[in-house]
Design an enzyme around this catalytic site. Structure first.
Site, mmCIF file in Angstrom:
data_model
loop_
_atom_site.group_PDB
_atom_site.id
_atom_site.type_symbol
_atom_site.label_atom_id
_atom_site.label_comp_id
_atom_site.label_asym_id
_atom_site.label_seq_id
_atom_site.Cartn_x
_atom_site.Cartn_y
_atom_site.Cartn_z
ATOM 1 N N SER A 11 0.944 -1.173 -0.043
ATOM 2 C CA SER A 11 -0.057 0.274 0.047
ATOM 3 C C SER A 11 0.876 1.101 0.098
ATOM 4 C CB SER A 11 -0.688 -0.274 1.139
ATOM 5 O OG SER A 11 -1.438 1.205 1.191
ATOM 6 N N HIS A 12 0.532 2.331 -0.505
ATOM 7 C CA HIS A 12 0.945 3.751 -0.390
ATOM 8 C C HIS A 12 1.004 4.069 1.020
ATOM 9 C CE1 HIS A 12 0.664 3.401 -4.780
ATOM 10 N NE2 HIS A 12 1.193 4.718 -4.971
#
Length: 130
Positions: A11-12
């Site tokens: 995930s970012h």
């Protein structure tokens, strides 16, 4: 070494990746190798190829690893990480086109039953079917 397919969450956001991994662990237990990579090296929003490679290594299983990503940049960096892995491992790593949280839970549940990488990926991707 686990006999089950491993799961990697990319995930970012480190918090999103860590939270999704925590949810998987609570719902599926320890029968599936699990790792996550989130955020950029400075702790901000983004993804890091080196961290993704380390997560794949941490979740590695001879059965393979399913990678779940949140946004396009995470997918691109995951693809680069896979290309940088040893050649003999590359075909045992698959990026799943699935929602990151639901997909990770479904993939891990399928993996915990001993399914192969193709079935783990297909199970996660069922969530995207029309």
């Amino acid at each position: 070494m686990s006999r089950n397919v491993g799961i990697v969450i990319v995930s970012h956001s480190r918090k999103v990746a860590e939270g999704a991994a925590d949810m998987v662990r609570q719902m599926v237990g320890d029968s599936v190798p699990l790792a996550f990579a989130g955020g950029n090296p400075d702790g901000g929003i983004g993804t890091d190829v080196g961290a993704i490679m380390a997560a794949i290594e941490a979740a590695w299983s001879e059965q393979g690893v399913a990678v779940l990503v949140d946004l396009g940049g995470a997918e691109t960096n995951s693809e680069m990480a896979i290309e940088m892995m040893p050649e003999e491992r590359r075909d045992r790593i698959a990026i799943c086109n699935a929602p990151i949280v639901e997909g990770a839970v479904m993939a891990a549940a399928e993996a915990s039953g001993g399914s192969d990488l193709a079935h783990v990926k297909a199970t996660a991707e069922e969530l995207m079917a029309p």
